[in-house]
Design an enzyme around this catalytic site. Sequence first.
Site, PDB file in Angstrom:
ATOM      1  CG  HIS A 217      -1.831  -0.969   1.176  1.00  0.00           C
ATOM      2  ND1 HIS A 217      -1.741  -2.253   2.025  1.00  0.00           N
ATOM      3  CD2 HIS A 217      -3.163  -1.123   0.823  1.00  0.00           C
ATOM      4  CE1 HIS A 217      -2.714  -2.981   1.779  1.00  0.00           C
ATOM      5  NE2 HIS A 217      -3.480  -2.528   0.994  1.00  0.00           N
ATOM      6  CG  HIS A 402      -5.849   9.788   7.390  1.00  0.00           C
ATOM      7  ND1 HIS A 402      -6.621   9.050   7.990  1.00  0.00           N
ATOM      8  CD2 HIS A 402      -6.028  11.188   8.119  1.00  0.00           C
ATOM      9  CE1 HIS A 402      -7.572   9.709   8.944  1.00  0.00           C
ATOM     10  NE2 HIS A 402      -7.121  10.902   8.949  1.00  0.00           N
ATOM     11  CB  THR A 445      -8.487   1.811   9.563  1.00  0.00           C
ATOM     12  OG1 THR A 445      -7.897   0.777   9.165  1.00  0.00           O
ATOM     13  CG2 THR A 445      -8.868   1.794  10.887  1.00  0.00           C
ATOM     14  N   GLY A 487     -12.166  -1.250  17.135  1.00  0.00           N
ATOM     15  CA  GLY A 487     -10.661  -1.207  16.433  1.00  0.00           C
ATOM     16  C   GLY A 487      -9.678  -1.868  17.286  1.00  0.00           C
ATOM     17  NE  ARG A 544      -3.287  -0.334   5.247  1.00  0.00           N
ATOM     18  CZ  ARG A 544      -3.969   0.026   4.140  1.00  0.00           C
ATOM     19  NH1 ARG A 544      -3.510   1.208   3.646  1.00  0.00           N
ATOM     20  NH2 ARG A 544      -5.037  -0.593   3.611  1.00  0.00           N
ATOM     21  CB  ALA A 558      -2.756  10.784   9.470  1.00  0.00           C
TER      22      ALA A 558
END
Length: 578
Positions: A217, A402, A445, A487, A544, A558
């Site tokens: 990614h 993001h 996410t 999460g 990640r 972020a």
Amino acid sequence: MTRLFNDPAAFADEALEGFTAAHRRRVRPVTGGVVRAGATPAGQVAVVIGGGSGHYPAFSGLVGRGLAHGAAVGNVFASPSAQQIRSVARAAHGGAGVLLMYGNYAGDVLHFGQAAERLAADGIDARTFAVTDDISSAAPGESAKRRGIAGDLPVFKAAAAAAEQGLPLEEVLAVAERANARTRSFGIAFSGCTLPGADHPLFTVPEARMAVGLGIHGEPGIGEEPLPTADEAARLLVGTLLKELPEDVGRPGGRRAAVILNGLGSVKYEELFVVYRKVAALLDEAGVEIVDPEVGELVTSFDMAGVSLTLTWLDDRLEELWRAPADTPAYRKGALGEPEAPASGPVRAADEAPEAGIPAASEASRHAAGAVLAALDAVAVTVDAHVDELGRIDAVAGDGDHGIGMQRGSTAARRAAADAHELGAGAGTVLAHAADAWADKAGGTSGALWGTILRAVGNALGDQEAPTAARVAEGVTEASAAVRRLGGAEVGDKTMVDVLVPFADTLAAAVSEGLRLTTAWDRAAGAAEAAAAATAGLLPRKGRARPHAEKSLGTPDAGAHSLALITRAVHGVLLNHH
């Protein structure tokens, strides 16, 4: 870099549209992705795979006989939403249940898990399975935290071939578990990838250096080493993987392995073959029998210049499944005869649930819905103003998407809220529609978590009573708890939770003191801003960025930063609507 596109925001949808137009004999489009052109045979388990766009042939290119029955396709580098996955699974379902398979990334885990719950509510037996083959992303003792990269293919194929044999869902899942436990991958890169519309790559590699241990990614590597020759690269890839054998794989000769040398986007086939000649020789020297090797682009990352090596250690059963024929747009093996006649029907899944109507609301709640809409407008404007900054922060140790994801989500939420408000919805329903739209369009996410936040606040406000400070604080507190449940992150993990918890706690405490909502929210927004800044000193333990922990020191998270920006923007709306 990616040069041919129209609107970058529409890139994934337009790519999928072109893909289905090019492969009508093998796939057909449904809401959220694609399914096989022919219906899943009655009584056969449907294997539905998925993930973000930008990885072709994964995931849509692997749909067809002998492999996946359907693929849910998200935006660029963002997981598909739960609704997309549910739609594809319903269209692929043949009556024997569904196995949802994906790489082990936080957004995919959240959305596929939610989709399985919704499928169960629909009366469809569903299981989920995450591939964890990337040895660079976690230590052997924490293999459940590893990412899924090119090992997706052999694990997907083993499960799909078992489904083709008519095995029940639990046995198909057991095959996936067995294949995953025996699959290991490791990759290197020479340059990062550039997203559509961007003018620079997500990461760069210094001249005469290479990144080692990369994701798919746009995540930077775990470390750097001198640029190798092709043979040196082969030695690094093979040597690294042979150091970590599954426990039940014997070390003497006679071992068998499915071997995949995967190009990540810009390394050409001739280069891959130069590397593979040495890979094959090294494995032969190590006493490894290579079974049906694959050399080419199988799980890519746009234009990333890099390669990965995957070894799936075979037993008799896994070898049978690896050798089984398959016929998909991008992966073919053996012979299956003529494809089934394409199934007829609309582009949308035929059994997709119709949209619910707008429930009745009180005048007070409809009036409050106007303030909610104004707040969502402010959120979208704030995200638009900071989208590049959020992407830059995210790219330090993540995949850099993001800002784009937040922009897609907030824009969709504002539009859905406006539509609901125009139809006379109350505050709770406006937020519920915004929540679904954010989760659906953003994916990833952040999409799942922001959908959860908006829905929790909407549930607290409802459609009948005028919102009070206590009710707002209650909704934010529930949002904080729901995000942590979903999460799995807690304060200190360097995620949005580091901001959401102190914001919710401060708001609740201020409201309990009797402060007006505007004053209480101002105090809570200040706590959020301070907490977001403090994440710069934390090492990530979730998401990640976790494999790149040291790279993120000195940079705030972020998701935490965007949440703090949003809390301050909403405060401005409260001042104007009090």
